[in-house]
Every structure is written in structure tokens, then in C-alpha cells.
Design a protein around this motif. Sequence first.
Motif, short mmCIF file in Angstrom:
data_model
loop_
_atom_site.label_atom_id
_atom_site.label_comp_id
_atom_site.label_asym_id
_atom_site.label_seq_id
_atom_site.Cartn_x
_atom_site.Cartn_y
_atom_site.Cartn_z
N GLY A 1 0.83 -1.36 -0.10
CA GLY A 1 -0.08 0.18 -0.21
C GLY A 1 0.90 1.25 -0.17
O GLY A 1 0.50 2.02 -0.78
N VAL A 2 1.80 1.14 0.97
CA VAL A 2 2.79 2.66 1.00
C VAL A 2 3.51 2.42 -0.47
O VAL A 2 3.70 3.72 -0.84
CB VAL A 2 3.83 2.11 2.22
N GLY A 3 4.11 1.38 -0.95
CA GLY A 3 4.63 1.53 -2.17
C GLY A 3 3.69 1.69 -3.53
O GLY A 3 4.26 2.64 -4.28
N GLY A 4 2.49 1.53 -3.31
CA GLY A 4 1.48 1.87 -4.17
C GLY A 4 1.27 3.35 -4.36
O GLY A 4 1.33 4.02 -5.38
N ALA A 5 1.23 3.99 -3.08
CA ALA A 5 1.26 5.42 -2.98
C ALA A 5 2.39 6.18 -3.55
O ALA A 5 2.10 7.17 -4.40
CB ALA A 5 1.10 5.91 -1.38
N VAL A 6 3.63 5.24 -3.41
CA VAL A 6 4.87 6.34 -3.92
C VAL A 6 4.84 6.08 -5.45
O VAL A 6 5.10 6.88 -6.19
CB VAL A 6 5.90 5.48 -3.23
N SER A 7 4.51 4.83 -5.88
CA SER A 7 4.40 4.46 -7.29
C SER A 7 3.36 5.32 -8.01
O SER A 7 3.47 5.66 -9.20
CB SER A 7 4.35 3.02 -7.60
N GLY A 8 2.05 5.50 -7.44
CA GLY A 8 1.12 6.19 -8.04
C GLY A 8 1.50 7.61 -8.20
O GLY A 8 0.99 8.43 -9.11
N LEU A 9 2.04 8.40 -7.34
CA LEU A 9 2.58 9.64 -7.20
C LEU A 9 3.65 9.56 -8.64
O LEU A 9 3.51 10.80 -9.15
CB LEU A 9 3.42 9.85 -5.91
N LEU A 10 4.40 8.72 -8.64
CA LEU A 10 5.39 8.78 -9.68
C LEU A 10 4.65 8.66 -11.09
O LEU A 10 4.84 9.41 -12.17
CB LEU A 10 6.59 7.70 -9.73
N ALA A 11 3.65 7.71 -11.03
CA ALA A 11 3.04 7.39 -12.61
C ALA A 11 2.11 8.82 -12.54
O ALA A 11 2.19 9.07 -13.97
CB ALA A 11 2.04 6.18 -12.20
N GLY A 12 1.53 9.24 -11.78
CA GLY A 12 0.76 10.52 -12.07
C GLY A 12 1.62 11.67 -12.65
O GLY A 12 1.36 12.52 -13.34
#
Length: 425
Positions: free
Chosen positions: A341-352
Amino acid sequence: MQRKINLLLLLFSLLGGGVAFVLGELLLDSRPYDLPSIVLIGIYFAIVALGVGLGSLLAEIISPLLNGLSWKQRYLGLSWKLLPVTLVMLFAVGTVTEFVYELNFGGVRPVKDVVMVIDDSGSMKQSDPGNSRYTAAEALVQRMDEDNQVAVVTFSQEATVVQPLVPLSSTANREKVTSVIRSLQTTEGGTNFSAALTEAMSVINSDNTSGRGAMVIMLSDGFSQFDTSKELAEYVGRGIAVNTIGLALDDPSGSALLQNIATTTGGQYYDVTNAELLGGVFQQIYDRLGDRTLMTVRSDSTADSPYYAGVRILALLLVGTALGIGLGIVFDNRHLARSFGVGGAVSGLLAGLILEFGLDGHSFGDAMTRLLALLVLTAVIALFTFVIPVGEGRLSRKRGRGAEVPSPASDGFPSSRRNRGSKGF
């Protein structure tokens, strides 16, 4: 609790993301059943969840380095049943975030009025001897939605409004416009961009309907003396995009000017070498009419809006978080849910950030930007178990005959463990 990486899971997640990318591109290109953008983006992220979820699950089945052998022996069946939960979760998050992204704030007006500005100068006898441009315009009118209004301006040395703005809500109006276009003929004379765009703006100003936005589709095969900074000031100030089409342009100055007009007003430039391809180009421009989805470039007045840029980035952050938590749910592991979940937040930020600053309206380039965003999204999630330690903690406990249920006094260890020094008790 250990920091560890399953490289097979990383590989399979990337492969799953790649498959999801291909399916997602097909979905975005075809828009089956005329699905609304909200539903379309929800399905897109559900496909991503399916690809990444299946890849991760298969990797852990082969090599259960993160979730442990006990999960494979006792909870694998449950994981297969929980996989659809992740799909539903990503579909829900995708639809909600897309809904918010499509809301019009700060005076943004949806684009509903289309003004087609068509070159009918003498050079068109060589560029378009079969009058394919009129056929393409006529076909577009037939495919427009009922809530659109359309106008037609032709130009050579002078510009003429052959059809003022008219709503397409009735069949009679639609047939009237197509009949006007069908009667057009190539004339003599040169090319005057200034007169053409002045008349187009006059048509737009004649519409007293509030809350409607407008755009221009301008087609030409020539060059004209034109001061973009001065003569496009009203277009820029009102956020009206001029999408330009250069037909069989041999003079690079003509294509440069048309591209400059499009770029200055926030529109797109299309270079067409064969007039028979104009039908597809007209349709492509219309399909992007006011297009604002999380996975495509903004083509309306919000193109440079910092507000909508922030909304997109925040939406992808939420999507990435949901994807990570969903993977934790699939494995029924609270530690993996937290790490992913935390990794998803970081990766989602980068993807955005990749999507916001990488999308530019060019088909191939935008597809590669989406691919990069998806690969970053999946890779960072898979690697984040090296940042946040994981263990074999279950989100749920298996109940039933033959299941081991730890006693309260055992702190999670099997009850068969003896206490040292019990002396007969």
C-alpha cells in the motif's frame, strides 16, 4: 519481519502490467459500446489490477518468498477467491477519481460548439481534386452528438459563413448542414487565414447560449501572412482551441504556421498527405473534443490548469495505493498490504507525474508514456518489500475442522509448545 524481494514477482508483475497496457490501449482506442469515460477508466484500472494481481499470484505460487510456504499450503485457494475483490476495488477507485477529474470547476465550460473552417482556394484543385474534405466534414456532422452545435466557414482570399451555428438536436438541422456542405465547390483565389479565423470567432460570438465551450477545426493546404500573437489573442484569452489540418503541404512554412496556430491556442496539428485520409482525422479531432481523462492529455481549456494537474496526480496516488492494498488482500497478509500500500502510494505519485508531464497529444508518444507509468507503478510496488519489512501475518484466520487456532496464552504459536519448568502441570 524481514526486508526481502521476490525478483520473480517483480518480473511477473511487469509482464502483467505489459499485458494490461496492451489491453488498455485497445480499450482506449475502440471505446466499445460508446462507454462513458468514467466507466472506461474504471475498466482500464480493473484490467491493470487483473494483470498485476495474476502476475504476482503466479510468482508467489512458484516461489513464495514473501508470503511463505504456509500461505501456499493453507491459503492459496482463498487468494484465488480474493483476486476479484482487487478488480472491483480498482474499478471503484478508477470510476470515482475519473468522475472527480471530469467535474468542471473555476468557470470551465464543456466544449459543445464546433466551427469547421475549410479552405476552398484554387490550390485545392490539386491537393483535393475529389473534394474529400467536404465528404469528411459531412460524415462528421452525421456522427456528432445531439447536444452539439456546428457551423461551417469556407475561405480563400475572403471568408464566408456558409452555415451559422445550428443545434444538431433535430434530424432536419443535421440534414440541412450536410446539404450545405454537399453543395460546396472549390473556388479561385489565394489563402487568408486572418479572414478565416476572424469569421470563425464572429460565429462563436453569435452564440448566446451560456455555459458552452467552442473549438475550431481549420483545414488548409497553403500559407498566409498571419500574426499569431495579435490575431489569436481572443482565442487564447477565451481558451478556444484551434485544431489545424495541413493537407499535402509542400511548403514547410505552411505546416509551421498551422502548427503554431494550434500550439498557441491549445489545439493539435495534423499533417495529412492524402485527402482520402481526412475522414479519420476529422473523427479523431472530434473524439478528443474536450477530452479529459486520467490516462489521456487534456485537450480543453484545462490543458494548462495546475488544479487539474494536481487532481490527476492525486488520483493516480489513490489508484496506486488501492492496487497495493488490493494485492495485500489477495495474499491475505496485513504486512504485505501495508508494504504494498505504501509502495503503491509512492508509485502512484510517480505514475501521476509521468502522465501529467509526459502526455502531449501524439498517439505513439502518449502510448509510451502510459506504458512507462504502468511499469513504474508495478515495479515500485513489487520492490517496496525491501523498504517496509513483511511477515506472514494473515488478514483473516482459517476456521474449521483441522485448522490450527492458537490459544490466547501462546502469542500466536501452536498450543503444542510446552512451557519450560512446568513440573507436571
